[in-house]
Design an enzyme around this catalytic site. Structure first.
Site, PDB file in Angstrom:
ATOM      1  N   ASN A   9       0.868  -1.178   0.000  1.00 15.17           N
ATOM      2  CA  ASN A   9       0.000   0.000   0.000  1.00 15.17           C
ATOM      3  C   ASN A   9       0.902   1.224   0.000  1.00 15.17           C
ATOM      4  OD1 ASN A   9      -1.804   2.037   0.509  1.00 15.17           O
ATOM      5  ND2 ASN A   9      -2.415   1.314   2.540  1.00 15.17           N
ATOM      6  N   LYS A  11       0.149   4.232  -0.339  1.00 17.32           N
ATOM      7  CA  LYS A  11      -0.515   5.407   0.266  1.00 17.32           C
ATOM      8  C   LYS A  11      -0.280   6.648  -0.601  1.00 17.32           C
ATOM      9  CE  LYS A  11      -0.117   3.218   4.735  1.00 17.32           C
ATOM     10  NZ  LYS A  11      -0.059   3.354   6.175  1.00 17.32           N
ATOM     11  N   HIS A  95      -9.500   0.440   5.267  1.00 22.41           N
ATOM     12  CA  HIS A  95      -8.237   0.758   5.930  1.00 22.41           C
ATOM     13  C   HIS A  95      -8.493   1.695   7.112  1.00 22.41           C
ATOM     14  CE1 HIS A  95      -4.157   2.124   6.628  1.00 22.41           C
ATOM     15  NE2 HIS A  95      -3.755   1.088   5.918  1.00 22.41           N
ATOM     16  N   GLU A 168      -5.199  -5.632  10.710  1.00 24.99           N
ATOM     17  CA  GLU A 168      -4.264  -4.522  10.865  1.00 24.99           C
ATOM     18  C   GLU A 168      -4.540  -3.796  12.182  1.00 24.99           C
ATOM     19  OE1 GLU A 168      -2.301  -3.290   7.019  1.00 24.99           O
ATOM     20  OE2 GLU A 168      -4.041  -2.012   7.258  1.00 24.99           O
ATOM     21  N   GLY A 174       2.371   1.921  10.824  1.00 24.28           N
ATOM     22  CA  GLY A 174       3.270   3.058  10.680  1.00 24.28           C
ATOM     23  C   GLY A 174       3.987   3.460  11.963  1.00 24.28           C
ATOM     24  N   SER A 214       3.528  -2.480  10.409  1.00 24.23           N
ATOM     25  CA  SER A 214       4.981  -2.442  10.627  1.00 24.23           C
ATOM     26  C   SER A 214       5.666  -3.752  10.254  1.00 24.23           C
ATOM     27  CB  SER A 214       5.288  -2.048  12.079  1.00 24.23           C
ATOM     28  OG  SER A 214       4.819  -0.737  12.337  1.00 24.23           O
TER      29      SER A 214
HETATM   30  C1  PEP Z   1      -0.806  -0.134   6.258  1.00 28.35           C
HETATM   31  O1  PEP Z   1      -0.960   1.077   6.182  1.00 28.35           O
HETATM   32  O2  PEP Z   1      -1.659  -0.908   5.810  1.00 28.35           O
HETATM   33  C2  PEP Z   1       0.393  -0.613   6.923  1.00 28.35           C
HETATM   34  C3  PEP Z   1       0.420  -1.867   7.293  1.00 28.35           C
HETATM   35  O3  PEP Z   1       1.402   0.295   7.121  1.00 28.35           O
HETATM   36  P1  PEP Z   1       2.848  -0.004   7.754  1.00 28.35           P
HETATM   37  O4  PEP Z   1       3.358  -1.270   7.119  1.00 28.35           O
HETATM   38  O5  PEP Z   1       3.662   1.185   7.397  1.00 28.35           O
HETATM   39  O6  PEP Z   1       2.642  -0.189   9.207  1.00 28.35           O
END
Ligand code: PEP
Length: 255
Positions: A9, A11, A95, A168, A174, A214
């Protein structure tokens, strides 16, 4: 057999040129990988440019969001049929960055998006997850169950076949603080049990449940080898070819 899926993703990051370069690096290094299903989700304006780079590779194109109607007077929105027209096979819905903040998307809207995506022929990555406050208050199972019920309860089996879940935890996105493999497994087993109750053992066994939050090359192996973790939804690390490739390489064979 559930084939592992690793989705990036991107973003609201990268320039168009950087998006092309990242896609080129992925095509060169993992473009013919078959063991793991790979999806990248660039920002809307770069979909066509990235599609051109991915052509002939096994890496699929996805979008980060869609509207719940096929067309109409919805200024600034993008419909699932438009995404298909741009070469997308996948779309992320639910999300936490859209459930929370200023957007405040609710489960009934996310359900409409899943229906619209399915009608257009898109596969869906549906995100669910609890906040830190909810986890600390022992509300994780009820929060996840409410999201699953709100988005999926009563969904016909043919629609469910095009849905991938992503657990998630909001506190892990993040932040650099990933869920432990045990925490991820516990919730993802809970999700699979819910799928079993709702849709039966066959669909529960066939549906992929990803972990996101993460994920990095150095923690991917321990997370992705958990019995109910079928891949990863990756944010920050998907912007760096070495890191995303490292996560893909850490995915074990299907379960
Ligand atoms: C996400 O935004 O779906 C995500 C998992 O971000 P990150 O890997 O940066 O934590």
């Amino acid at each position: 057999m559930r084939k592992p899926l690793v989705a990036g993703n991107w973003k609201m990051n990268l320039s168009g040129a950087q998006a092309e370069q990242l896609a080129q690096a992925l095509v060169a290094r993992v473009g013919q990988v078959d063991r793991v299903q790979i999806v990248v989700c660039p920002p809307f304006p770069y979909l066509l440019r990235v599609r051109a780079v991915l052509a002939g590779s096994k890496i699929a194109l996805g979008a980060q969001n869609c509207h719940h109607e096929a067309k109409g007077a919805f200024t600034g929105e993008v419909s699932p049929t438009m995404l298909v027209d741009c070469g997308c096979q996948w779309v992320i819905v639910g999300h936490s960055e859209r459930r929370g903040g200023k957007v405040q998307e609710k489960d009934d809207l996310i359900r409409k998006k899943i229906n619209a995506a399915h009608a257009a022929g898109l596969h869906v990555i549906l995100c669910v997850g609890e906040t830190l406050f909810e986890r600390q208050n022992n509300e994780t199972p009820s929060v996840i169950e409410n999201q699953l019920v709100g988005c999926l309860e009563g969904m016909p089996a043919d629609k469910m076949a095009s849905v991938v879940l992503a657990y998630e935890p909001v506190w892990a996105i993040g932040t650099g603080h990933n869920a432990t493999p045990q925490q991820a497994q516990e919730v993802q087993q809970f999700i699979r049990n819910w799928l079993d109750d709702q849709f039966g053992a066959g669909l529960a066994a066939a549906t992929r449940v990803l972990y996101g939050g993460s994920v990095k090359p150095d923690n991917a192996g321990s997370l992705l080898t958990q019995p109910d973790v079928d891949g990863a939804l990756v944010g920050g690390a998907s912007l760096v070819a070495d890191d995303f490739v490292g996560i893909i390489n850490a995915a074990p064979a299907g379960k």
